[in-house]
Write an enzyme that holds these catalytic residues in place. Structure first.
Site, short mmCIF file in Angstrom:
data_model
loop_
_atom_site.label_atom_id
_atom_site.label_comp_id
_atom_site.label_asym_id
_atom_site.label_seq_id
_atom_site.Cartn_x
_atom_site.Cartn_y
_atom_site.Cartn_z
CB SER A 160 20.29 -50.36 -33.90
OG SER A 160 19.91 -49.51 -32.94
N GLY A 161 21.67 -47.83 -35.27
CA GLY A 161 21.64 -46.45 -36.13
C GLY A 161 20.26 -46.25 -36.98
N GLY A 162 19.05 -46.89 -36.44
CA GLY A 162 17.75 -46.52 -37.00
C GLY A 162 17.31 -47.86 -37.91
NE ARG A 164 14.31 -42.82 -29.31
CZ ARG A 164 15.57 -43.45 -29.26
NH1 ARG A 164 15.62 -44.78 -28.15
NH2 ARG A 164 16.61 -43.36 -29.72
CE LYS A 222 26.11 -48.02 -29.58
NZ LYS A 222 25.19 -47.85 -28.27
NE ARG A 250 16.16 -44.87 -32.91
CZ ARG A 250 16.56 -43.95 -34.04
NH1 ARG A 250 15.16 -43.67 -34.45
NH2 ARG A 250 17.58 -43.86 -34.22
CD GLU A 279 27.49 -44.56 -30.31
OE1 GLU A 279 26.64 -44.54 -30.90
OE2 GLU A 279 27.35 -44.37 -29.02
#
Length: 346
Positions: free
Chosen positions: A261-263, A33, A219, A294, A177
């Site tokens: 959020s997974g992208g 990132r 999650k 993110r 998760e």
């Protein structure tokens, strides 16, 4: 913590109007990132960025807990104050990611198994001594031709349940998760089917391993079409499918569900969470909130770029995204909020 303290911590993690901030990126992920926005991939740069996050003024108004990485929980502010102390002083609960990552699963091409159970009990005790009050373990499920297999789902569910039992034995609240990835061309209906199967299997294993559901947080992914699917369903359709799936698969004893959020983009993740709380508030037995990485951090990272001169503006962006997600947790998010960046953090 006693059983009652575990339950109280779990409830505090999904308190009204609050959610979780995931800042548990592994060193390789964090470096990737950084590279994309031109930040040096050094330990000091990572420390400096995480200091920016944990010292954001007012963050505790919207964030109940932060998920840390092994490197981060051991780091301190430039003046020597441990991050865990800064987080706790802000009224935020510190937590820790404890799995060692998803690895290729033997005999199951294209599928992953999450590792890290060996020696986990001792590691959890160490993290508890360092101030962590909850932990997180992520399993990864891929949708593609012929997968996920039962073997992959059952192996990951078993590992999640063993991890959760070890957490509660160490007086830590487990975040469980099981992520069904949004990669692929599959429609929303296929994601619904797989997510429901995964969740039913996970809870079957949690029961078998004697995990107290009242002292854990789930999650999961939202029920979404694959990101390459030609049909991208509306915010309302995603909300309806997701909550319907959860109502069928998640026991009412669980105090809260905090989505990854997974992208997804920050704005879309907020809008979808908001729609769920707006449309289903009276029907849900558990709190429905966020545990984004993110989708909260990315705007701040892009503004900061490793430059101290940009720190205040980056903190303002972080505060803004946390505030938007807090509103979504309450069913009060509106897209016009995106044009009203609060200057509080500066």
């Amino acid at each position: 913590m006693s059983a009652q303290e575990l339950i109280a911590t779990a409830k505090a993690m999904v308190a009204e109007g609050k959610g979780l901030l995931a800042m548990d990126e592994s060193t390789p992920t964090c470096n990737k990132r950084f590279e994309k926005v031109g930040i040096p991939q050094t330990e000091e740069a990572r420390r400096s960025y995480r200091e920016l996050i944990v010292t954001t003024p007012g963050l505790g108004e919207f964030i109940s807990g932060v998920i840390l990485y092994d490197e981060t929980i051991r780091q301190s502010r430039k003046d020597g104050t441990p991050f865990v102390k800064l987080i706790t002083n802000a009224g935020i609960i510190p937590g820790i990611k404890v799995d060692t990552g998803a690895k290729d699963m033997a005999g199951h091409p294209g599928e992953k198994i999450t590792e890290g159970l060996d020696g986990l009990g001792a590691l959890l005790a160490e993290y508890s001594q360092m101030g962590a009050r909850f932990a997180k373990w992520r399993a990864v499920i891929t949708i593609a031709d012929g997968i996920p297999s039962r073997g992959c789902i059952e192996a990951n569910a078993h590992a999640l349940a063993r991890y959760a039992a070890l957490c509660q034995e160490a007086s830590l609240v487990p975040i469980v998760e099981p992520e069904v990835l949004m990669d692929g061309e599959h429609p929303l209906e296929r994601c619904f089917e797989v997510t429901a199967e995964v969740l039913r299997t996970v809870f079957s294993q949690l029961y078998t391993q004697r995990v107290a559901l009242e002292g854990m947080i789930l999650k999961p992914n939202m029920v979404l079409p694959g990101k390459d699917c030609p049909k991208q369903d509306s915010v309302e359709e995603v909300a309806d499918a997701t909550v319907t799936c959860l109502l069928r698969a998640v026991p009412a004893a669980v105090p809260g569900i905090a989505f990854l959020s997974g992208g997804q983009s920050g704005e879309l993740a907020s809008a979808r969470l908001n729609a769920m709380n707006l449309r289903f508030k009276t029907r849900m037995p558990w709190a429905l909130t966020f545990s984004f990485s993110r989708a909260i951090q990315q705007p701040a990272l892009e503004i900061w770029k490793g430059q101290q001169a940009n720190a205040a503006a980056a903190q303002q962006a972080l505060y803004h995204r946390a505030r938007c997600n807090s509103a979504a947790r309450l069913g009060q998010y509106r897209t016009k909020m995106e044009n009203n960046v609060d200057s509080r953090a500066s």
